[in-house]
Design a protein around this motif. Sequence first.
Motif, short mmCIF file in Angstrom:
data_model
loop_
_atom_site.label_atom_id
_atom_site.label_comp_id
_atom_site.label_asym_id
_atom_site.label_seq_id
_atom_site.Cartn_x
_atom_site.Cartn_y
_atom_site.Cartn_z
N LEU A 1 0.83 -1.21 0.00
CA LEU A 1 0.00 0.00 0.00
C LEU A 1 0.86 1.26 0.00
CD1 LEU A 1 -2.74 -1.13 2.57
CD2 LEU A 1 -2.91 -1.06 0.07
N CYS B 1 3.87 1.63 -1.33
CA CYS B 1 4.46 1.83 -2.66
C CYS B 1 3.41 2.22 -3.70
CB CYS B 1 5.18 0.57 -3.12
SG CYS B 1 6.73 0.28 -2.24
N LEU B 2 2.21 1.72 -3.56
CA LEU B 2 1.15 2.07 -4.50
C LEU B 2 0.83 3.56 -4.46
CD1 LEU B 2 -1.46 -0.84 -4.35
CD2 LEU B 2 -0.18 -0.08 -6.34
N TYR B 3 0.79 4.12 -3.26
CA TYR B 3 0.30 5.49 -3.10
C TYR B 3 1.39 6.52 -2.79
CZ TYR B 3 -4.21 3.14 -3.00
OH TYR B 3 -5.31 2.39 -3.34
N GLN B 4 2.61 6.06 -2.43
CA GLN B 4 3.65 7.02 -2.05
C GLN B 4 4.98 6.73 -2.75
OE1 GLN B 4 3.09 9.70 -0.24
NE2 GLN B 4 0.96 9.16 0.17
N GLN C 1 5.67 1.22 -8.12
CA GLN C 1 4.22 1.07 -8.20
C GLN C 1 3.81 -0.22 -8.88
OE1 GLN C 1 3.34 4.79 -10.19
NE2 GLN C 1 2.65 5.75 -8.28
N CYS D 1 5.41 -3.62 -6.65
CA CYS D 1 4.88 -3.86 -5.31
C CYS D 1 3.80 -4.94 -5.29
CB CYS D 1 4.35 -2.57 -4.68
SG CYS D 1 2.87 -1.92 -5.46
#
Length: 463
Positions: A331, A333-336, A359, A362
């Motif tokens: 989560l 890596c997906l958003y930050q 992204q 991950c």
Amino acid sequence: MKDLTQGSIPKHLIAMAIPMMVGMFVQTLYFLVDLYFVGKLGGAALAGLSLAGNAMFLIFALTQILNVGTAAAISHAVGRKDKIDANLIFNQSMMASSIVGIIVCIAGYFGASSYLNMVSQDLDTVGAGLSYLNWFIPCMALQFVMVSISAALRGTGVVKPTMLVQMISIIINIILSPILIEGWGTGYAMGIAGAGFASSISVVCAVIILCFYFKKSEKYISVDFSLWRPNTASLKKISSIGLPAGGEFFLMFIYMGMIYWLIQRFGADAQAGFGLGSRIMQSLFLPAMALAFAAPAVAGQNFGAEKFIRVRETFKWSAILTCSLMLILTLVCLYQAEFLVKGFVDEPEVVLISAVFLQMICWNFIPSGLVFTCSGMFQSLGNTWPALISTGTRLISFAVPALWLSQQSDFTIENLWHLSVITVCIQAAVSFYLLRREFRLRLPKEGEGNEIDLEAEKVNIMT
């Protein structure tokens, strides 16, 4: 020596993993500091660091033979309460690590240039990588002695001293990096060579402290030069367990080298971006790996003591804890992803490549957590060949399609990241299948053999 055959398994795992996590957190900080200062030197320096750093997978392959073989063999001896065999294995490991370390040092200085020229066409990148390796090779050579000592202690259930030493070493590295790379306080900036020199100095300090600890404190196992004469049975025991595990890292060295080779057509920025993203990913993995690394000692002692239900319970709890941590990291890596990357390099193209890599890659974090857990369990059972088979499956399933894709006119770097996610999922499935097979072959069913009462063990686990 700590007895891990009694008491709550989750508590044992967490108790062993916490000091490892602390040490790995500091190690993560070191990685980030190193990336920060080298990243400021430009894309070529960052790419050179990444290419040279990939050589560490080859060193990991060799150290892992000693690491896994020593820890597993000693944990089995401890489970059997066989102190004499534990000491013999430890001293044979120390003897082997000293010899291999010298060989690696010599081979490193003679082969560094050939390796770098093979995986990069950019002269600045090759030059930066060579400058780093010339000062980093002593660090590589000294890894072997440090790994032997750490593995031996872990096999006896002791992890805090080695974690403290590792933390001290990394703190020294963090302090020295800006001084040597940028010349803080000295006015003499070594550039990327300073990063390698800082690492070598820190490992020298770590080895000295560990040797001092062994001389003053350790009682269950100790250095005895009379046991350094080659013992075929002990060396065979270490290598039979450790060789497949070392083979895993050797295949990872080939895998990473292949990616660098495939993406060199996209330039130094692509290699720098992949290298930066990979280092950040490896840093994020460290806490989850601490849990997975705690499992072999816990399961190994119980396997040696023939407490087979506790071996199965160790896998269950290790998988739950490791994969839960990997979910959180997914989560993040997906958003930050861009936030994680942009503080290390000023070049927009490198930032973009690294962020996209994180992204996309991950999605294999949770399967990777399962792979780590299964690999630890193979070590505890004294058979690491299934882990090598699993890694080999991943390499083959990646290499063949990747080479085909690279010949297509519409080939992009993102094709490799998609393929990597798919192949890690395949590896996780293969690892889990092979572990279940090992359990059926090596662990009697509940209620058979010398197994303890199931209900009593459940009470133990809960308390």
